[in-house]
Design a protein around this motif. Sequence first.
Motif, PDB file in Angstrom:
ATOM      1  N   MET A  20       0.811  -1.184   0.000  1.00 57.31           N
ATOM      2  CA  MET A  20       0.000   0.000   0.000  1.00 57.31           C
ATOM      3  C   MET A  20       0.867   1.265   0.000  1.00 57.31           C
ATOM      4  O   MET A  20       0.623   2.175  -0.769  1.00 57.31           O
ATOM      5  N   LEU A  21       1.873   1.291   0.877  1.00 55.55           N
ATOM      6  CA  LEU A  21       2.751   2.456   0.933  1.00 55.55           C
ATOM      7  C   LEU A  21       3.478   2.641  -0.394  1.00 55.55           C
ATOM      8  O   LEU A  21       3.593   3.748  -0.904  1.00 55.55           O
ATOM      9  N   GLY A  22       3.947   1.524  -0.945  1.00 51.35           N
ATOM     10  CA  GLY A  22       4.651   1.597  -2.224  1.00 51.35           C
ATOM     11  C   GLY A  22       3.795   2.200  -3.325  1.00 51.35           C
ATOM     12  O   GLY A  22       4.264   3.003  -4.130  1.00 51.35           O
ATOM     13  N   SER A  23       2.519   1.829  -3.356  1.00 52.67           N
ATOM     14  CA  SER A  23       1.640   2.380  -4.391  1.00 52.67           C
ATOM     15  C   SER A  23       1.366   3.859  -4.152  1.00 52.67           C
ATOM     16  O   SER A  23       1.219   4.632  -5.101  1.00 52.67           O
ATOM     17  N   ARG A  24       1.317   4.280  -2.883  1.00 51.37           N
ATOM     18  CA  ARG A  24       1.139   5.711  -2.588  1.00 51.37           C
ATOM     19  C   ARG A  24       2.346   6.501  -3.069  1.00 51.37           C
ATOM     20  O   ARG A  24       2.207   7.584  -3.637  1.00 51.37           O
ATOM     21  N   VAL A  25       3.549   5.965  -2.825  1.00 53.68           N
ATOM     22  CA  VAL A  25       4.767   6.649  -3.271  1.00 53.68           C
ATOM     23  C   VAL A  25       4.793   6.708  -4.794  1.00 53.68           C
ATOM     24  O   VAL A  25       5.080   7.753  -5.384  1.00 53.68           O
ATOM     25  N   LYS A  26       4.457   5.599  -5.445  1.00 54.02           N
ATOM     26  CA  LYS A  26       4.441   5.573  -6.910  1.00 54.02           C
ATOM     27  C   LYS A  26       3.452   6.578  -7.463  1.00 54.02           C
ATOM     28  O   LYS A  26       3.706   7.205  -8.494  1.00 54.02           O
ATOM     29  N   SER A  27       2.314   6.746  -6.781  1.00 57.33           N
ATOM     30  CA  SER A  27       1.329   7.703  -7.282  1.00 57.33           C
ATOM     31  C   SER A  27       1.869   9.136  -7.220  1.00 57.33           C
ATOM     32  O   SER A  27       1.516   9.973  -8.041  1.00 57.33           O
ATOM     33  N   CYS A  28       2.746   9.422  -6.262  1.00 54.88           N
ATOM     34  CA  CYS A  28       3.357  10.752  -6.189  1.00 54.88           C
ATOM     35  C   CYS A  28       4.220  11.016  -7.420  1.00 54.88           C
ATOM     36  O   CYS A  28       4.270  12.139  -7.922  1.00 54.88           O
ATOM     37  N   TRP A  29       4.897   9.978  -7.897  1.00 56.62           N
ATOM     38  CA  TRP A  29       5.751  10.152  -9.076  1.00 56.62           C
ATOM     39  C   TRP A  29       4.923  10.378 -10.333  1.00 56.62           C
ATOM     40  O   TRP A  29       5.424  10.855 -11.344  1.00 56.62           O
ATOM     41  N   GLY A  30       3.616  10.073 -10.279  1.00 58.34           N
ATOM     42  CA  GLY A  30       2.739  10.315 -11.406  1.00 58.34           C
ATOM     43  C   GLY A  30       2.346  11.783 -11.558  1.00 58.34           C
ATOM     44  O   GLY A  30       1.801  12.186 -12.578  1.00 58.34           O
ATOM     45  N   ILE A  31       2.611  12.570 -10.544  1.00 53.44           N
ATOM     46  CA  ILE A  31       2.313  14.006 -10.605  1.00 53.44           C
ATOM     47  C   ILE A  31       3.356  14.658 -11.511  1.00 53.44           C
ATOM     48  O   ILE A  31       4.551  14.388 -11.383  1.00 53.44           O
ATOM     49  N   GLU A  32       2.916  15.517 -12.383  1.00 56.04           N
ATOM     50  CA  GLU A  32       3.814  16.044 -13.414  1.00 56.04           C
ATOM     51  C   GLU A  32       4.819  17.080 -12.934  1.00 56.04           C
ATOM     52  O   GLU A  32       5.931  17.130 -13.435  1.00 56.04           O
ATOM     53  N   ASP A  33       4.454  17.920 -11.968  1.00 53.15           N
ATOM     54  CA  ASP A  33       5.421  18.948 -11.564  1.00 53.15           C
ATOM     55  C   ASP A  33       6.195  18.512 -10.321  1.00 53.15           C
ATOM     56  O   ASP A  33       5.695  17.768  -9.479  1.00 53.15           O
ATOM     57  N   ARG A  34       7.433  18.953 -10.220  1.00 49.78           N
ATOM     58  CA  ARG A  34       8.336  18.554  -9.131  1.00 49.78           C
ATOM     59  C   ARG A  34       7.813  18.998  -7.760  1.00 49.78           C
ATOM     60  O   ARG A  34       7.922  18.278  -6.783  1.00 49.78           O
ATOM     61  N   PHE A  35       7.248  20.186  -7.688  1.00 45.85           N
ATOM     62  CA  PHE A  35       6.711  20.667  -6.416  1.00 45.85           C
ATOM     63  C   PHE A  35       5.571  19.761  -5.947  1.00 45.85           C
ATOM     64  O   PHE A  35       5.492  19.410  -4.771  1.00 45.85           O
ATOM     65  N   GLY A  36       4.713  19.381  -6.857  1.00 48.74           N
ATOM     66  CA  GLY A  36       3.609  18.479  -6.514  1.00 48.74           C
ATOM     67  C   GLY A  36       4.106  17.130  -6.048  1.00 48.74           C
ATOM     68  O   GLY A  36       3.579  16.551  -5.086  1.00 48.74           O
ATOM     69  N   GLN A  37       5.135  16.611  -6.701  1.00 45.51           N
ATOM     70  CA  GLN A  37       5.724  15.338  -6.286  1.00 45.51           C
ATOM     71  C   GLN A  37       6.276  15.444  -4.869  1.00 45.51           C
ATOM     72  O   GLN A  37       6.005  14.591  -4.014  1.00 45.51           O
ATOM     73  N   SER A  38       7.043  16.486  -4.632  1.00 44.93           N
ATOM     74  CA  SER A  38       7.650  16.671  -3.315  1.00 44.93           C
ATOM     75  C   SER A  38       6.592  16.870  -2.237  1.00 44.93           C
ATOM     76  O   SER A  38       6.714  16.337  -1.132  1.00 44.93           O
ATOM     77  N   SER A  39       5.544  17.611  -2.549  1.00 41.99           N
ATOM     78  CA  SER A  39       4.464  17.832  -1.574  1.00 41.99           C
ATOM     79  C   SER A  39       3.753  16.527  -1.245  1.00 41.99           C
ATOM     80  O   SER A  39       3.449  16.251  -0.085  1.00 41.99           O
ATOM     81  N   CYS A  40       3.509  15.728  -2.246  1.00 44.72           N
ATOM     82  CA  CYS A  40       2.861  14.435  -2.064  1.00 44.72           C
ATOM     83  C   CYS A  40       3.722  13.521  -1.185  1.00 44.72           C
ATOM     84  O   CYS A  40       3.238  12.901  -0.237  1.00 44.72           O
ATOM     85  N   LEU A  41       5.016  13.456  -1.487  1.00 42.04           N
ATOM     86  CA  LEU A  41       5.937  12.626  -0.709  1.00 42.04           C
ATOM     87  C   LEU A  41       6.076  13.159   0.717  1.00 42.04           C
ATOM     88  O   LEU A  41       6.151  12.377   1.674  1.00 42.04           O
ATOM     89  N   ALA A  42       6.106  14.471   0.869  1.00 39.72           N
ATOM     90  CA  ALA A  42       6.221  15.069   2.205  1.00 39.72           C
ATOM     91  C   ALA A  42       5.016  14.715   3.064  1.00 39.72           C
ATOM     92  O   ALA A  42       5.151  14.462   4.272  1.00 39.72           O
ATOM     93  N   GLU A  43       3.846  14.661   2.458  1.00 41.73           N
ATOM     94  CA  GLU A  43       2.636  14.294   3.191  1.00 41.73           C
ATOM     95  C   GLU A  43       2.727  12.844   3.691  1.00 41.73           C
ATOM     96  O   GLU A  43       2.378  12.553   4.835  1.00 41.73           O
ATOM     97  N   ILE A  44       3.202  11.955   2.853  1.00 42.40           N
ATOM     98  CA  ILE A  44       3.397  10.560   3.261  1.00 42.40           C
ATOM     99  C   ILE A  44       4.419  10.486   4.384  1.00 42.40           C
ATOM    100  O   ILE A  44       4.223   9.802   5.395  1.00 42.40           O
ATOM    101  N   ASN A  45       5.527  11.208   4.219  1.00 44.22           N
ATOM    102  CA  ASN A  45       6.585  11.202   5.221  1.00 44.22           C
ATOM    103  C   ASN A  45       6.083  11.744   6.562  1.00 44.22           C
ATOM    104  O   ASN A  45       6.397  11.183   7.618  1.00 44.22           O
TER     105      ASN A  45
END
Length: 115
Positions: free
Chosen positions: A1-26
């Motif tokens: 489950m965690l792995g799929s959440r992280v992978k979904s962050c990489w699906g976001i097109e802009d770098r800021f969005g990716q980092s924000s998504c990963l920061a929320e998980i972290n």
Amino acid sequence: MLGSRVKSCWGIEDRFGQSSCLAEINDGLEAELAGLQKQRIGLVYNQGLEAQIAAANDAWETFRQRECSVVRDQFELASIQTAKVLECEIYLTAKRVENLQHLVGCSENGCPWFF
């Protein structure tokens, strides 16, 4: 489950969005980790052991920081540096959470130290 959440962050097109998504998980993992660390300390009956557990937690934090600094340096000039560092922190924190869940969960029935 965690792995799929992280992978979904990489699906976001802009770098800021990716980092924000990963920061929320972290952040969620950090909160879970803090709760488990308090639970683990609450299970010991000897205050000397509390100090040892606190020292072990500090040592683990230092390990994570140093390990992920290698990732930071490896991606020094890349636009994905922040996301990669967060991914490192997520991975290591998830493993620590898993370990502490085991230690807290088995404390009532005795912990098998060799498995």
